[in-house]
Design a protein around this motif. Structure first.
Motif, PDB file in Angstrom:
ATOM      1  N   UNK A   1       0.810  -1.217   0.000  1.00  0.00           N
ATOM      2  CA  UNK A   1       0.000   0.000   0.000  1.00  0.00           C
ATOM      3  C   UNK A   1       0.842   1.266   0.000  1.00  0.00           C
ATOM      4  N   UNK A   2       2.164   1.144   0.268  1.00  0.00           N
ATOM      5  CA  UNK A   2       3.039   2.318   0.226  1.00  0.00           C
ATOM      6  C   UNK A   2       3.658   2.527  -1.150  1.00  0.00           C
ATOM      7  N   UNK A   3       3.761   1.443  -1.910  1.00  0.00           N
ATOM      8  CA  UNK A   3       4.375   1.549  -3.238  1.00  0.00           C
ATOM      9  C   UNK A   3       3.749   0.510  -4.143  1.00  0.00           C
ATOM     10  N   UNK A   4       2.868   0.952  -5.047  1.00  0.00           N
ATOM     11  CA  UNK A   4       2.174   0.024  -5.924  1.00  0.00           C
ATOM     12  C   UNK A   4       3.106  -0.605  -6.959  1.00  0.00           C
ATOM     13  N   UNK A   5       4.344  -0.103  -7.050  1.00  0.00           N
ATOM     14  CA  UNK A   5       5.299  -0.665  -8.018  1.00  0.00           C
ATOM     15  C   UNK A   5       6.138  -1.785  -7.417  1.00  0.00           C
ATOM     16  N   UNK A   6       5.941  -2.091  -6.140  1.00  0.00           N
ATOM     17  CA  UNK A   6       6.687  -3.184  -5.524  1.00  0.00           C
ATOM     18  C   UNK A   6       6.331  -4.498  -6.228  1.00  0.00           C
ATOM     19  N   UNK A   7       7.334  -5.316  -6.597  1.00  0.00           N
ATOM     20  CA  UNK A   7       7.042  -6.559  -7.329  1.00  0.00           C
ATOM     21  C   UNK A   7       6.183  -7.518  -6.512  1.00  0.00           C
ATOM     22  N   UNK A   8       5.278  -8.192  -7.195  1.00  0.00           N
ATOM     23  CA  UNK A   8       4.388  -9.189  -6.589  1.00  0.00           C
ATOM     24  C   UNK A   8       4.943 -10.565  -6.931  1.00  0.00           C
ATOM     25  N   UNK A   9       5.328 -11.319  -5.930  1.00  0.00           N
ATOM     26  CA  UNK A   9       6.044 -12.577  -6.168  1.00  0.00           C
ATOM     27  C   UNK A   9       5.185 -13.815  -5.933  1.00  0.00           C
ATOM     28  N   UNK A  10       3.895 -13.696  -6.057  1.00  0.00           N
ATOM     29  CA  UNK A  10       3.013 -14.840  -5.869  1.00  0.00           C
ATOM     30  C   UNK A  10       3.272 -15.891  -6.945  1.00  0.00           C
ATOM     31  N   UNK A  11       3.285 -17.172  -6.557  1.00  0.00           N
ATOM     32  CA  UNK A  11       3.500 -18.261  -7.513  1.00  0.00           C
ATOM     33  C   UNK A  11       2.325 -18.328  -8.484  1.00  0.00           C
ATOM     34  N   UNK A  12       2.610 -18.644  -9.747  1.00  0.00           N
ATOM     35  CA  UNK A  12       1.559 -18.677 -10.749  1.00  0.00           C
ATOM     36  C   UNK A  12       0.511 -19.751 -10.431  1.00  0.00           C
ATOM     37  N   UNK A  13       0.937 -20.870  -9.868  1.00  0.00           N
ATOM     38  CA  UNK A  13      -0.013 -21.920  -9.507  1.00  0.00           C
ATOM     39  C   UNK A  13      -0.997 -21.412  -8.465  1.00  0.00           C
ATOM     40  N   UNK A  14      -0.472 -20.687  -7.460  1.00  0.00           N
ATOM     41  CA  UNK A  14      -1.333 -20.119  -6.424  1.00  0.00           C
ATOM     42  C   UNK A  14      -2.283 -19.084  -7.012  1.00  0.00           C
ATOM     43  N   UNK A  15      -1.756 -18.255  -7.901  1.00  0.00           N
ATOM     44  CA  UNK A  15      -2.572 -17.220  -8.523  1.00  0.00           C
ATOM     45  C   UNK A  15      -3.705 -17.841  -9.338  1.00  0.00           C
ATOM     46  N   UNK A  16      -3.374 -18.885 -10.109  1.00  0.00           N
ATOM     47  CA  UNK A  16      -4.402 -19.561 -10.904  1.00  0.00           C
ATOM     48  C   UNK A  16      -5.475 -20.196 -10.041  1.00  0.00           C
ATOM     49  N   UNK A  17      -5.055 -20.805  -8.916  1.00  0.00           N
ATOM     50  CA  UNK A  17      -6.023 -21.426  -8.009  1.00  0.00           C
ATOM     51  C   UNK A  17      -6.956 -20.381  -7.402  1.00  0.00           C
ATOM     52  N   UNK A  18      -6.414 -19.201  -7.101  1.00  0.00           N
ATOM     53  CA  UNK A  18      -7.226 -18.189  -6.443  1.00  0.00           C
ATOM     54  C   UNK A  18      -8.280 -17.592  -7.367  1.00  0.00           C
ATOM     55  N   UNK A  19      -7.968 -17.466  -8.652  1.00  0.00           N
ATOM     56  CA  UNK A  19      -8.980 -16.936  -9.572  1.00  0.00           C
ATOM     57  C   UNK A  19      -9.686 -18.064 -10.328  1.00  0.00           C
ATOM     58  N   UNK A  20      -9.293 -19.319 -10.010  1.00  0.00           N
ATOM     59  CA  UNK A  20      -9.969 -20.517 -10.505  1.00  0.00           C
ATOM     60  C   UNK A  20      -9.964 -20.616 -12.028  1.00  0.00           C
ATOM     61  N   UNK A  21      -8.766 -20.526 -12.596  1.00  0.00           N
ATOM     62  CA  UNK A  21      -8.613 -20.715 -14.036  1.00  0.00           C
ATOM     63  C   UNK A  21      -7.442 -21.661 -14.281  1.00  0.00           C
TER      64      UNK A  21
END
Length: 393
Positions: free
Chosen positions: A47-67
């Motif tokens: 929330x202090x810097x929207x340019x901070x890299x997001x390092x979430x694993x792609x598998x986790x990301x896919x599971x969370x949005x269910x695709x």
């Protein structure tokens, strides 16, 4: 950036604005899947810097949005083409672009908006102020005192810590805590040691293909033959790792396309040398005599084409033929010198390159055309023999 247990109020408001189509960004999203993807990424932002890299694993990301994985990567690519996300191939950290951050400003907001709050270049930790880019180091266990030391090292080396983090991010993301501090300090003191590592593709293979697994298993069984002094291949709970004295001082690194190509080329070269010196190589493809055959040097789709005694033909991987060599023919003594390639120009898919240098089985290529003109990249020497490469006379 991992999800905060105490979700910041600022990001919560941003999510509500996104879901109610009150952000200009919504006009650039094609469907609910893209909106769900952006919303999930927002929950992992700083929330202090929207340019901070997001390092979430792609598998986790896919599971969370269910695709499915293929759908996820298609959406990430689409958002990149729209200028919302930066390059995020493989498992690279995901970043929103400056344009996307501007589009996250709620409609009708005054000048004191979210964008103004997030563009601050420094933030305070204790009594110290650090660049916003240093957030990822602090989040991975670097203490305030250690961070001040790294800032001093960067200043002494006449570098900006922001530039070093960006350039060597693929290296430092593998470490945490004290190890991360020691590695990053060494990078600041001796950046030339790590130049080759960041120009070489470093994407790891969480799921290695059958051929790659076969190559690594064959090397593991014949490591004293196929590996050069100082090289090591290890298998741990996290996967295969390869050590090369010429790469980061011999530190174990995840297997890359370069490593697989290098080992495959060695096997190919040894099999070819044996065939040239002793004629056809006897091949055993099964239990029955009719399934045995020989290899005469013919190629099809860059794989050996074996003639079986029953009249059929079969393509095999190079590590399979290598495993059938006599013990005296399996030892690797180094790559053949290829001075004829040094200084030559070629093109691939319309982009021109110059072979600037050759170090062992890695070629340093200077890009001569296109938007990347002038940059240096490295590729396995074996890849220059691909049918896609068009050499200039």
């Amino acid at each position: 950036m991992s999800l905060s247990a105490n979700f910041p109020h600022q990001l919560a408001l941003l999510l509500v604005a996104l879901q109610t189509d009150k952000l200009p960004l919504c006009q650039h999203l094609d469907d609910p899947t893209e909106k769900s993807l952006v919303a999930t990424l927002i929950t992992y932002m700083n929330n202090r810097d929207f340019r901070t890299p997001i390092t979430i694993a792609r598998k986790t990301l896919g599971n969370q949005i269910r695709v499915k994985r293929s759908t996820l990567f298609a959406k990430l690519k689409n958002l990149k083409e729209k200028g919302i996300l930066e390059e995020s191939m493989g498992e690279l950290p995901i970043r929103f672009t400056e344009h996307a951050i501007t589009l996250m400003q709620p409609q009708g907001a005054d000048k004191k908006t979210i964008v103004e709050k997030i563009t601050s270049r420094f933030f305070k930790v204790g009594r110290s102020s650090f660049p916003t880019e240093a957030t990822q180091l602090l989040n991975k266990g670097i203490a305030e005192k250690q961070m001040r030391g790294l800032m001093a090292e960067a200043k002494a080396a006449k570098l900006t810590i922001q530039h070093a983090i960006q350039k060597f991010g693929s290296i430092i993301e593998k470490y945490e805590g004290k190890t991360l501090f020691l590695v990053f300090r060494d990078i600041l003191r001796h950046p030339e040691k790590y130049e080759k590592s960041v120009t070489t593709p470093t994407a790891s293979h969480p799921r290695l293909g059958a051929e790659a697994q076969g190559i690594l298993a064959t090397v593991a069984n014949n490591d004293k033959e196929i590996l050069l002094p100082g090289e090591q291949l290890q298998r741990s709970s996290s996967g295969w790792q390869f050590s090369d004295p010429a790469m980061q001082g011999g530190a174990p690194l995840m297997i890359t396309d370069v490593t697989i190509t290098r080992l495959r080329q060695r096997m190919r070269e040894l099999v070819s040398r044996h065939q040239q010196q002793h004629g056809a190589l006897a091949v055993c493809c099964g239990r029955g005599d009719a399934e045995n055959g020989s290899w005469h040097g013919a190629l099809q789709a860059d794989k050996p084409l074996v003639r079986l005694r029953n009249g059929r033909q079969q393509r095999l991987d190079w590590h399979v033929l290598y495993s059938m060599l006599p013990a005296t023919a399996k030892r690797w003594h180094g790559e053949r010198a290829q001075p004829q390639r040094l200084g030559q120009r070629f093109s691939v898919h319309g982009v021109r390159y110059l072979v600037d240098a050759i170090n062992r089985d890695i070629a340093a290529l200077r890009i001569l055309s296109g938007s990347q003109s002038g940059r240096i990249m490295t590729r396995p020497l074996a890849s220059l023999e691909s049918a896609e490469v068009k050499w200039e006379c």
